[in-house]
Design a protein around this motif. Structure first.
Motif, mmCIF file in Angstrom:
data_model
loop_
_atom_site.group_PDB
_atom_site.id
_atom_site.type_symbol
_atom_site.label_atom_id
_atom_site.label_comp_id
_atom_site.label_asym_id
_atom_site.label_seq_id
_atom_site.Cartn_x
_atom_site.Cartn_y
_atom_site.Cartn_z
ATOM 1 N N ALA A 173 0.852 6.672 -6.675
ATOM 2 C CA ALA A 173 -0.400 7.362 -6.976
ATOM 3 C C ALA A 173 -0.294 8.877 -6.839
ATOM 4 O O ALA A 173 -1.217 9.600 -7.235
ATOM 5 C CB ALA A 173 -1.503 6.840 -6.044
ATOM 6 N N ARG A 174 0.792 9.358 -6.298
ATOM 7 C CA ARG A 174 0.946 10.800 -6.129
ATOM 8 C C ARG A 174 1.063 11.494 -7.480
ATOM 9 O O ARG A 174 1.668 10.968 -8.414
ATOM 10 C CB ARG A 174 2.198 11.099 -5.297
ATOM 11 N N SER A 217 0.764 3.928 -2.887
ATOM 12 C CA SER A 217 0.411 5.307 -2.538
ATOM 13 C C SER A 217 1.436 6.289 -3.083
ATOM 14 O O SER A 217 1.085 7.383 -3.552
ATOM 15 C CB SER A 217 0.296 5.455 -1.017
ATOM 16 N N ASP A 218 2.720 5.899 -3.014
ATOM 17 C CA ASP A 218 3.757 6.760 -3.570
ATOM 18 C C ASP A 218 3.597 6.881 -5.081
ATOM 19 O O ASP A 218 3.783 7.960 -5.648
ATOM 20 C CB ASP A 218 5.140 6.196 -3.233
ATOM 21 N N GLU A 243 -4.945 1.617 -6.687
ATOM 22 C CA GLU A 243 -4.506 2.881 -6.099
ATOM 23 C C GLU A 243 -3.970 3.874 -7.127
ATOM 24 O O GLU A 243 -4.201 5.086 -6.997
ATOM 25 C CB GLU A 243 -3.407 2.618 -5.051
ATOM 26 N N ALA A 244 -3.233 3.379 -8.127
ATOM 27 C CA ALA A 244 -2.476 4.301 -8.978
ATOM 28 C C ALA A 244 -2.810 4.269 -10.459
ATOM 29 O O ALA A 244 -2.507 5.240 -11.171
ATOM 30 C CB ALA A 244 -0.978 4.027 -8.803
ATOM 31 N N ASN A 287 0.830 -1.213 0.000
ATOM 32 C CA ASN A 287 0.000 0.000 0.000
ATOM 33 C C ASN A 287 0.862 1.259 0.000
ATOM 34 O O ASN A 287 0.530 2.248 -0.668
ATOM 35 C CB ASN A 287 -0.932 0.004 1.212
#
Length: 523
Positions: free
Chosen positions: A470-471, A467-468, A507-508, A463
């Motif tokens: 998805a930035r 998350s990184d 997420e991304a 995750n």
């Protein structure tokens, strides 16, 4: 200008001092204070002045090599000597190498010369430790390698006579504890290639107490036996680390350490590990020390002791280790043992090094091949092109390797600390050359699912990576899909971990595929 003026002033003072000392050099070397003055003058004087000093002391250099004050001057002259002067000094060592190596002061001079010497000159020095015939007929020793086995074969020497002679050379050196020098390590490794089981075991048995204690080098004249013991005890109290740590600056020293670890008894292994307490980080961050730690993690069955001495100290500095070229290797060994992506062939060869006569019958065919090949050149050519682990492994213990890895990772809670460190530093780890490797191995659960049972914690790392990724793009930080290192790590994780691929998609990537489809680092 200020530096130039200072140098001119120093040169003038040195010249005046040398003028006053002219003709008294030999007398001056006998005093602690004046010997240091002359040594400083040798360092700062002109080449012509240095040549004059060398010429004046030339007939007495071997004698001065055994004096407690003059020895430093001799080593300074050796380091600053011209090629012609140094070649002359190597020639004067003929017939004296073994005798000087047995001297607690003279040994440092031989080693100083050995480290500066060219390969042919090193060969000439080493051959004196092999056989009396080689001292008498130096013209027969012209060969491309100084391997003892090839020398015996090429010159038709008797292996038994060479072994007998080397035994008479090596044992006095070991008895005096003079084992910190690379020339001694090289001689010992060559001795192991011809030694029988009894001879090799005796040397290993003598080495272990020496390596687990401090240096025995004494700055003084050759003492008597009782005086030697008293001075050794006083010296050891001042030494900050055992000799085993000190010799980890050369590949030969590493092999000596691995030999003692592999062929020592269970009690010997415990003694070795306990001696390293407080020095683990220094080993982990050095080129050869990290390989010694890998060997310990790979073969020592007492995982409680290894955890207490090694793992606990590593756990205190995980972030520093993960980002370090050498420091990450012991961690990667636990996650993915003997992987040629992290260990070059020369290091794999050291990990597989064994003393031929001490190899068990079950390992003999395989290991003998390794030793013979390695004596010619660094081996472990079993490296696979896809970066998988080498074919050989350390078989010097009874415990199952996977069980040992699980005990060192899981029971010690090292795995938990590693995952937490990776989660906290995920962005930086993804984008660095060395840090990404530990991150990747943990994210896939390690080799042979060694991190089985930590699925939830690994998912938290997935995750964090997703998350990184998805930035949104910013000018401050290169995006994970664009960065050279992170894009390749993410691609590997997608291929190796379906669970991560699902999280990354959600997420991304979901709904954003068109944005990344034209990128040159597309997945």
């Amino acid at each position: 200008m200020l530096i130039s003026a200072t140098f001119v002033k120093i040169s003038r003072l040195v010249s005046e001092a040398l003028h006053k000392m002219d003709g008294k050099y030999l007398e001056i070397t006998g005093s602690h204070v004046t010997a240091r003055v002359l040594q400083t003058c040798v360092k700062w004087c002109s080449q012509s002045e240095r040549d004059a000093i060398f010429e004046a002391l030339q007939p007495d250099l071997l004698i001065l090599s055994r004096k407690k004050y003059a020895v430093f001057l001799v080593k300074k002259l050796i380091k600053l000597a011209t090629k012609k002067q140094f070649e002359w000094f190597i020639s004067t060592l003929h017939g004296c190498v073994a005798k000087l190596l047995r001297h607690t002061i003279g040994a440092s001079v031989v080693d100083c010369a050995y480290q500066r010497a060219t390969q042919p000159q090193k060969r000439r020095v080493l051959l004196e430790l092999y056989s009396t015939e080689l001292q008498l007929f130096t013209d027969l020793t012209a060969q491309k390698t100084h391997s003892l086995l090839e020398t015996i074969s090429n010159l038709g020497l008797q292996k038994s006579s060479v072994l007998q002679y080397m035994t008479t050379v090596i044992h006095p050196i070991l008895e005096k504890g003079i084992v910190e020098y690379p020339i001694v390590h090289t001689a010992l490794l060559e001795y192991f290639t011809i030694a029988d089981k009894t001879s090799a075991s005796d040397v290993i048995r003598q080495l272990i107490p020496l390596l687990t204690q401090g240096s025995s080098i004494i700055d003084g004249d050759e003492p008597s036996a009782p005086e030697l013991q008293n001075k050794m005890k006083a010296k050891k109290k001042r030494l900050p680390e055992p000799l085993l740590v000190q010799i980890m600056n050369t590949r030969e020293g590493l092999k000596i350490g691995i030999s003692c670890l592999k062929h020592g008894s269970v009690k010997d292994r415990k003694k070795i590990i306990k001696s390293l307490k407080g020095h683990i980080m220094k080993l982990a961050l050095s080129d050869y020390g990290c390989i010694l730690l890998i060997s310990i993690l790979s073969i020592v069955d007492d995982t409680k002791l290894v955890t207490k001495v090694v793992i606990q100290e590593l756990a205190k500095h995980l972030k520093q280790l993960i980002f370090d070229k050498n420091g990450r290797r012991p961690l990667l060994q636990l996650l993915h043992p003997l992987c040629s992506s992290y260990l070059p062939p020369a290091d794999l060869a050291c990990l597989n090094y064994r003393v031929p006569s001490l190899i068990s019958k079950d390992e003999a065919p395989e290991s003998t091949t390794e030793v013979i090949t390695e004596n010619r050149v660094d081996v472990a050519t079993n490296k696979e092109q896809d970066g998988s682990e080498g074919m050989h492994s350390a078989n010097d213990s009874k415990k199952d390797p996977l069980q040992r890895r699980k005990e060192l990772l899981m029971k010690s809670e090292l795995a938990e600390a590693l995952i937490q460190t990776c989660v906290e530093n995920v962005g930086e780890l993804l984008r660095t050359n060395f840090g990404k490797d530990v991150l990747q191995e943990i994210a896939v659960g390690g080799k042979d699912s060694v991190l089985e049972g930590m699925t939830d914690r690994i998912h938290s790392l997935h995750n964090a990576i997703a998350s990184d990724a998805a930035r949104p793009k910013t000018e401050d930080t290169e995006h994970a899909f664009d960065n050279y290192h992170s894009s390749r790590v993410i691609r590997k994780l997608v291929l190796e971990s379906p669970a991560f691929a699902a999280i990354l998609w959600k997420e991304a990537l979901e709904g954003k595929c068109e944005t990344w489809a034209d990128g040159h680092r597309y997945l």
